[in-house]
Design an enzyme around this catalytic site. Structure first.
Site, PDB file in Angstrom:
ATOM      1  N   GLY A  84      19.605 -15.179  62.931  1.00 31.97           N
ATOM      2  CA  GLY A  84      19.442 -15.585  64.343  1.00 31.97           C
ATOM      3  C   GLY A  84      20.052 -14.415  65.113  1.00 31.97           C
ATOM      4  N   CYS A  85      20.157 -14.095  66.213  1.00 35.18           N
ATOM      5  CA  CYS A  85      20.248 -12.555  66.943  1.00 35.18           C
ATOM      6  C   CYS A  85      21.921 -12.723  66.967  1.00 35.18           C
ATOM      7  CB  CYS A  85      19.556 -13.262  68.354  1.00 35.18           C
ATOM      8  SG  CYS A  85      20.593 -14.274  69.498  1.00 35.18           S
ATOM      9  N   PHE A  86      22.625 -13.090  67.233  1.00 35.78           N
ATOM     10  CA  PHE A  86      23.624 -12.765  66.875  1.00 35.78           C
ATOM     11  C   PHE A  86      24.728 -12.764  65.651  1.00 35.78           C
ATOM     12  CE2 PHE A  86      26.193 -13.889  71.499  1.00 35.78           C
ATOM     13  CZ  PHE A  86      26.238 -12.893  71.292  1.00 35.78           C
TER      14      PHE A  86
END
Lengths: 334, 334, 334, 334
Positions: free
Chosen positions: A143-145
């Site tokens: 995921g990005c975060f």
């Protein structure tokens, strides 16, 4: 590697990550796009959806899946990736890179790989386990975060240095929420606005904790994360701090050492800002010793190192290409 | 109060807080602007600097100080307010509201008032000590981040509930940095950008700690503050959390009770966003019990409740006017 | 006028213009909101939709129409206003101010009023026909671009000076398109973006032409209008030019003379910018003689002078209140 | 061409166009940066100024000029390029690409080349005169607005179709004004703001008129240009219209035919928006027949096709490289 050309298929190509993947693969020296599948846009040219691609490609969205590909990127929504693999009969030789959270490490899983839909998925964070990725057949793209926060903390976990609570705040641009229309994606609402959401309860904490706990022997402390929505389109900037006895010099040495062979992670000696990485596959880190705390600032472009760029990085590793192939991108800078 | 008209002078009227004060006082039902002093713009119409005032006033910036005023607002920079008062002979009857940090509580001061330049200054946070302000002659107007963070924590301090570390992150718009040109105020840099600064070392922590320590008996824990610059012009949003045994209902009751008589502090039952308060003098609070933590979100317009609006609120209190006089502002909302 | 209190009802109160009208009327010294009707939000507090009103009012959206009002504002969509009046039996004494285009001058109408739904509607541009508005019972509130462009050209038309083609370009913020979600209102699309639309074919040209042709004897030349969508929320800025033999001084004298008794139209001697009028009911004009052309720059806040502010200005005129009552608004300025 | 490597020097490398040129040349397959000259930053690493280049290069700004280069890019301000060439003794073999306006066509010049400083400069708009550029030694790179407007009008001029007035409005992002700090580049001012400037008097009209008059036999009509400053960083969008008897189909055929061999000019069949070209070297055109007018919308990235990208395109032509070499850029798209 000049002669290698990977045949890639994209499923769910009409969304933001699908479009970004197209932007990368169309310019990639060792890849070609065999097809782009989309249920909603089948039959239309891809530039009708990703309008910046007008003039770059005459590809049309397909509604059937070709099996004659080397790698399949799944850019469908969370939950839909699993459904897709359950429903499809794919040639076992096709490598899969899934950008959803369906096959990522999660709290309920304890092994080194996620086995699901009859396949083993390796968590695709190259700065954590490049060798495992190189040997893998199926990748769960982080995921990005989760990418921004893990890259901030990996060297500490590796040295068993996460013993006290970790406090993280982070701000994401609007593309992180995808292209569906919603109240918080309305321009009149979001322009000049700030809000927090899922405070202390963001879903990416699962994969972050799983990674970090897998690296250090002592039990992982709590990680408190305050995410914000910001009035910009691309990028994530996170600030993490935890009690740590390392001096400034020791911290910098540790991080430089950890990331020395990882071309996309850059350590900045001066205070950085988000636009240094926007439209690149880089992760920029900055370290600051403040009293008893070590403060780590990390930033990525959420659609690149936080999604499609990292997926291409994983593709490069899966096929023995240069890790940076097709990813030496001009920053937009402004 | 219909007949009351306070004569106000403004020193340093060419900056952002001076302009905002003019916008408020020109529409205030019980005040009139006697003069606006500016060294740099003396002789020019105020609308040449604050161009939105074109058509609203023909006032010109003055280079001499009139003594025939009831209240003097000091809108000069940090340090310059003290210099100004040391250099000037002012009628003792003139009340002073200083917007700089020169007379605010600071770490070196332990009393209830700051005595400087031969004057006692009362810290002008009405939700902390309205009665003291009503009796005061000289007011030190709080800082913008300091206002947002104190209003988030006052009820807890009053109940002696700050016993564990407090973690705060907050984002400020560009007007907080004033109108001077700098690299971080350049549009090409700041648009779509995010950066942190003064991490764990912001100067407003002094006045925040002084207030909170003054309210609770036990020693104040550390307050860790991560400030961000955001790509918007007006407003501050902060998220604070600390371990707290209050239930969600108890926390809401405590805050509702504490702020029941304070018209500018509003407690939102649903997740708020910054633009609910932009261009108003409100502070919006939101409470969330998460595990062992209480999370408090607070937001203000930095130029209003964080500066010139709070200054007018203090003026209203100093002169026995209705606290909201001249401050029932239409939110810009978008 | 201190004792006067107009009872106002709002139909279609959940949209942008309805919300802006509420922001104005809740602070208006001579008006009170009797009810706010909304089909979609009936039963809910208005602050659930217009969240900045939290703490300002406990009004709830109603699903029935009260007849005990002095004025009814119609804030429903184009087409829906006419349907509403056809379906409802309203007390004839109730004055109506319609913000849609349903009763505005249009190409098919040649008279001084629009007769529709059994009512005469007067076109509510006070700077064109204040006296007619003061005598009217029903008002058709002008369009936003139409207001900005007409105010730029009225003095020329009055002097019979529009004889050569008029060229207009104008840029509007996102609130002009309302709160419905659409591709062009998505933050990720609109941020940092520019596009034109309806080039040379905008629907507001009808009411603009009708007004101007009604003022001057010679036939009106063509008016070519290029509208743009801009990356901001509030405001419209237009640049108009046409061949004109007036000198700079003569043009300024003409405009000053025409607008001398109109408090909301301000003529700027220096180059203006949009934010001088944002969050106010002002229209700012700037004149520039360039070669054989006269260039007129005009700007308004589309939700205020371009919609709800002008509606309140019309209400003030209908009821003999001061024209600026409730409309002395603090500019947001930043 | 795999083996070709052009040695490039950059003078004035600390500004926006110098930085953008570095971003391009560092990734260019057939070029290398020999040195970057800057008076103000000499001795410092280029990433200290162009911070997104951290990790990409260890180049330092130089204060001496190396003569061992194939091409020299002049990225200094208007006026300074001429001064530089007058003061320096350069090897005659060094090709020069100047990004200032010092050697562009202007009203006083009538020939096909500008002779100045002992050199002939060819106007570097490849879509106008690619062959002349390929033979040239010195290039005057066109202005940003000039590029966008010329590309909109070249096919009409070539066909002798510009006989009636041309009306152009155009909006530019903030990077067009460079990195110097000014009132109109302050974030607090420019965010959410719009203003026009140099209405009907923009300096780029000189080079536009010179090009177009050089193409068509009949006298060029007046070109009226209204430029706007917009709240975004990158890009220019222009709308041009003029009376034209071509049908929609004929216009499209003309433009497709004119640009068929020019890879960077794309004709869009549907209404385009600026972000389709941001961070690319493309120019997007859209044609619309409206009544007696032909409307042409054109858009470019001002730092790329409007400056440094076009400079690299010219370098490619000067050295016989593929025209798109190093310029197949990923659009930022959002």
């Amino acid at each position: 590697m000049g002669g290698v050309s990977i045949k890639a298929g994209i499923v769910g190509g009409a969304g933001y990550t699908g479009g970004e993947l197209l932007r990368l693969l169309l310019n990639h020296p060792n890849a070609e796009v065999a097809f782009v599948h989309s249920n909603s846009q089948a039959g239309k040219p891809v530039y009708a959806t990703h309008t910046d691609l007008l003039g770059d490609t005459d590809l049309h969205f397909a509604d059937v899946l070709e099996q004659d590909v080397d790698v399949l990127f799944l850019c469908v929504g969370h939950g839909a990736a699993k459904q897709f693999l359950e429903a499809q009969q794919l040639q076992p030789s096709i490598k899969i890179i899934d950008l959803s959270q369906d096959f990522r490490w999660n709290e309920s899983l304890r092994g080194e790989v996620v086995n699901s839909c009859g396949r083993d998925f390796v968590y695709g964070l190259p700065e954590l386990q490049r060798e495992a990725i190189q040997q893998a057949q199926h990748i769960a793209n982080p995921g990005c975060f989760a990418t921004a926060i893990q890259l901030a903390l990996l060297p500490l976990a590796q040295q068993n240095l996460l013993h006290d609570e970790v406090h993280v705040s982070g701000i994401t641009g609007s593309t992180g929420a995808g292209q569906s229309l919603s109240a918080t994606s309305h321009y009149s609402w979001r322009s000049g606005n700030i809000s927090n959401y899922k405070v202390l309860g963001h879903q990416h904490l699962h994969e972050i904790r799983r990674t970090l706990q897998g690296m250090q022997q002592q039990e992982l402390p709590s990680i408190n994360f305050v995410p914000y929505r910001g009035p910009f389109t691309r990028g994530i900037l996170c600030t993490s701090y935890t009690r740590c006895s390392l001096s400034q010099a020791e911290a910098e040495e540790l991080y430089h050492s950890y990331y020395s062979s990882h071309p996309f992670v850059i350590i900045s000696g001066s205070t950085p800002d988000l636009k240094q990485v926007v439209n690149t596959n880089k992760c920029l880190l900055h370290l600051q010793q403040e009293g008893e705390y070590l403060v780590i600032t990390s930033m990525i472009d959420n659609l690149l190192k936080g999604a499609s760029g990292q997926a291409v990085q994983n593709m490069n590793l899966l096929f023995g290409l240069e890790e940076q192939a097709g990813l030496k991108l001009k920053a937009s800078a402004f």
